[in-house]
Write a protein that holds these residues in place. Structure first.
Motif, PDB file in Angstrom:
ATOM      1  N   SER A  17     -46.219  -7.627 -11.050  1.00  0.00           N
ATOM      2  CA  SER A  17     -45.984  -7.348  -9.591  1.00  0.00           C
ATOM      3  C   SER A  17     -45.750  -5.843  -9.605  1.00  0.00           C
ATOM      4  O   SER A  17     -45.241  -5.143 -10.739  1.00  0.00           O
ATOM      5  CB  SER A  17     -45.175  -8.025  -9.098  1.00  0.00           C
ATOM      6  N   VAL A  18     -45.645  -5.220  -8.612  1.00  0.00           N
ATOM      7  CA  VAL A  18     -45.658  -4.017  -8.265  1.00  0.00           C
ATOM      8  C   VAL A  18     -44.361  -3.761  -7.308  1.00  0.00           C
ATOM      9  O   VAL A  18     -44.132  -4.377  -6.223  1.00  0.00           O
ATOM     10  CB  VAL A  18     -46.793  -3.131  -7.819  1.00  0.00           C
ATOM     11  N   LEU A  52     -43.847  -6.572  -3.548  1.00  0.00           N
ATOM     12  CA  LEU A  52     -45.064  -6.847  -2.800  1.00  0.00           C
ATOM     13  C   LEU A  52     -45.343  -8.433  -3.278  1.00  0.00           C
ATOM     14  O   LEU A  52     -45.251  -8.960  -4.315  1.00  0.00           O
ATOM     15  CB  LEU A  52     -46.127  -6.166  -3.234  1.00  0.00           C
ATOM     16  N   GLU A  53     -45.570  -9.296  -2.246  1.00  0.00           N
ATOM     17  CA  GLU A  53     -46.174 -10.687  -2.239  1.00  0.00           C
ATOM     18  C   GLU A  53     -47.107 -10.929  -3.129  1.00  0.00           C
ATOM     19  O   GLU A  53     -48.101  -9.864  -3.173  1.00  0.00           O
ATOM     20  CB  GLU A  53     -46.102 -11.301  -0.928  1.00  0.00           C
ATOM     21  N   GLY A  54     -47.206 -12.063  -3.890  1.00  0.00           N
ATOM     22  CA  GLY A  54     -48.451 -12.322  -4.607  1.00  0.00           C
ATOM     23  C   GLY A  54     -48.641 -11.356  -5.974  1.00  0.00           C
ATOM     24  O   GLY A  54     -49.679 -11.523  -6.478  1.00  0.00           O
ATOM     25  N   ASN A 100     -54.664  -7.626  -0.758  1.00  0.00           N
ATOM     26  CA  ASN A 100     -54.009  -7.642   0.453  1.00  0.00           C
ATOM     27  C   ASN A 100     -53.925  -6.347   1.233  1.00  0.00           C
ATOM     28  O   ASN A 100     -54.189  -5.279   0.648  1.00  0.00           O
ATOM     29  CB  ASN A 100     -52.468  -7.994  -0.094  1.00  0.00           C
ATOM     30  N   ILE A 101     -53.595  -6.740   2.626  1.00  0.00           N
ATOM     31  CA  ILE A 101     -53.041  -5.500   3.375  1.00  0.00           C
ATOM     32  C   ILE A 101     -51.707  -5.574   3.969  1.00  0.00           C
ATOM     33  O   ILE A 101     -51.425  -6.833   4.325  1.00  0.00           O
ATOM     34  CB  ILE A 101     -54.064  -5.245   4.718  1.00  0.00           C
ATOM     35  N   SER A 136     -51.796  -9.565   5.218  1.00  0.00           N
ATOM     36  CA  SER A 136     -53.103 -10.108   5.530  1.00  0.00           C
ATOM     37  C   SER A 136     -54.139 -10.079   4.332  1.00  0.00           C
ATOM     38  O   SER A 136     -54.075  -9.282   3.578  1.00  0.00           O
ATOM     39  CB  SER A 136     -54.046  -9.399   6.899  1.00  0.00           C
ATOM     40  N   GLN A 137     -54.767 -11.105   4.299  1.00  0.00           N
ATOM     41  CA  GLN A 137     -56.033 -11.284   3.322  1.00  0.00           C
ATOM     42  C   GLN A 137     -57.260 -11.692   3.975  1.00  0.00           C
ATOM     43  O   GLN A 137     -57.301 -12.723   4.919  1.00  0.00           O
ATOM     44  CB  GLN A 137     -55.728 -12.316   2.158  1.00  0.00           C
TER      45      GLN A 137
END
Length: 502
Positions: A1-2, A63-65, A87-88, A102-103
């Motif tokens: 993850s970042v 960030l999620e995911g 993602n956005i 949003s995906q």
């Protein structure tokens, strides 16, 4: 993850609005490059040489995911928007908290709807994003709800077609480039109606029969149909002149010059396109008959400079070998003179006799830098336009076949009048593979020599004269992908590959 971090002055003065030149970014950052000039310059001055020692982290968010991002965030009314993985994201700029995510690739049918790594563009109420599926999508800024998604490539889609550019919004239109994965096909520039997504016009990089420039391709074959010219990089726009500007990629096959005799317009070129009609206003080709992947590989920028007592509207584009082309953005005429120089020839590859060189220095080291570093049996050829060879395996040259001013954007400061850019120098050898359609020739063809040299370059170039004002060298791989960023506080920031902001 970042982890995404925002840096602010400890006194909290970052939000104060500057009264400087209104064309540069103040509280909003509507384009990936800041504003329509793509100059990556902020008029905010509270963080300065006097206060920079008080700079500290304001927040950190994950960030999620587990998504990672290379995008420069855009900012509108305190909300940051960026792409990361599939993602956005919309993030609160003050706290880092997620506003929405949003995906667009929620099923197997739309699995290629992954957003561009270069980020997004904004209007007053919509967010625009390019997709790997060769589509452009518009979402609502407040909710992330999809408003429209429209194809901008071929129908049916050709292999390799994608949108890597961050869309630009101006004059009620959205502008993007279509890339082609170097697999052939045809790059193009497309304008869409911002509200509906309806296509306004398409400009094909390789001219059709009967169009200006088609005679720069072989007339006895249909190779032009697979001519390449992908548009990979974010463009710029000047609404006052009614022009949108994009740099185009290499022709195809990438190293197969024997199949495409001629200069191969409009590949490896700067294009100025009329916003309303989609017609070419002017062009400048920086590499004729490119067989080196030596096109413009870093985003262009627009700026103004004083020359002979008058203000000139200029465009700056850095070729991949570190030479800066500085043109009048209304006419395409050079501001810094350019001369044609003879380059090494290879009849089999049908090489161009000359290539254009600005009468200024490259930001990369010249050949003398390498003379004592190339070990036998290799032989140093000082031309960066040494043709890739099928049989001369011991010949090496600076930056062949892939020069190394790539991807990272430049910045312009109206305070200094300098353009800031970075690059990486190397020496390599090019061995052409017999099959001209093998674009990735690294496993069997291209070798980069490992030399004990300081190869990272960060430089400032005078926007009026093209002379190098100063240049710094960095050892190893310290140059990151973010590129320089300048502010009215008389500072330049850039991120290095070791995770530091300097």
């Amino acid at each position: 993850s970042v982890v995404v971090g925002v840096l602010v002055c400890a006194s909290g003065l970052l939000g104060q609005q500057s009264t400087s030149d209104r064309t540069y970014s103040e509280q909003n950052w509507q384009f990936a490059g800041g504003d329509w000039s793509s100059s990556r310059y902020s008029t905010l001055s509270d963080i300065s040489t006097e206060t920079v020692d008080r700079l500290s982290g304001a927040w950190v968010t994950r960030l999620e995911g587990g998504a990672s991002s290379r995008a420069t965030p855009v900012v509108h009314n305190g909300i940051m928007y960026l792409t990361a993985g599939a993602n956005i994201f919309a993030l609160d700029g003050a706290t880092g908290e997620s506003v929405w995510r949003s995906q667009l690739n929620n099923s197997d049918a739309d699995s290629r709807r992954v957003p561009s790594w270069q980020g997004v563009g904004l209007s007053e109420d919509l967010i625009f994003v390019g997709l790997r599926s060769a589509e452009v999508a518009a979402l609502r800024q407040d909710t992330g709800e999809l408003v429209w998604a429209e194809p901008v490539g071929s129908i049916p889609a050709e292999h390799g077609e994608t949108v890597t550019t961050a869309p630009m919004y101006a004059a009620d239109k959205v502008f993007v480039g279509v890339a082609n994965g170097d697999a052939g096909g045809q790059g193009r520039i497309v304008a869409l109606d911002a509200e509906t997504g309806e296509k306004a016009w398409t400009f094909f990089i390789v001219p059709r029969p009967g169009e200006f420039g088609h005679d720069t391709w072989p007339q006895d074959s249909d190779i032009w149909k697979l001519g390449g010219g992908g548009v990979w990089l974010n463009g710029t726009v000047d609404p006052d002149l009614g022009l949108v500007y994009f740099a185009t990629g290499n022709p195809a096959p990438m190293f197969g010059g024997e199949l495409r005799e001629g200069d191969n317009l409009f590949t490896a070129a700067i294009l100025a396109i009329d916003i309303e009609t989609g017609l070419r206003r002017w062009h400048y080709q920086v590499v004729r008959h490119d067989i080196w992947d030596a096109d413009i590989a870093t985003p262009m920028l627009l700026y103004e400079t004083e020359l002979e007592g008058r203000t000139r509207k200029a465009l700056a584009a850095m070729r991949a070998d570190g030479y800066l082309f500085q043109l009048d953005r209304e006419t395409g005429e050079p501001i810094v003179p350019i001369e044609d120089r003879e380059v090494p020839q290879d009849p089999f590859l049908k090489t161009a006799r000359t290539q254009p060189f600005p009468l200024s220095d490259s930001i990369l080291p010249d050949c003398s830098f390498w003379r004592d570093q190339v070990p036998p049996p290799f032989q140093l050829n000082c031309s960066s336009y040494t043709p890739p060879s099928l049989d001369q395996h011991a010949v090496v040259a600076p930056s062949v076949p892939i020069p190394m001013v790539r991807v990272t954007p430049m910045s312009f400061s109206p305070q200094t009048g300098y353009i800031y850019a970075q690059g990486r120098a190397h020496v390599g050898r090019a061995r052409r593979i017999a099959d001209p359609w093998i674009a990735d020739n690294r496993p069997a063809g291209y070798d980069r020599l490992t030399l004990p040299a300081s190869t990272g370059i960060l430089a400032a170039v005078d926007g009026g004269t093209g002379r190098i004002a100063w240049k710094k060298e960095f050892s190893g791989g310290r140059l990151g992908l973010s590129g320089p960023f300048t502010t009215a506080g008389n500072l330049m920031f850039w991120g290095s590959a070791d995770g530091q902001v300097e």
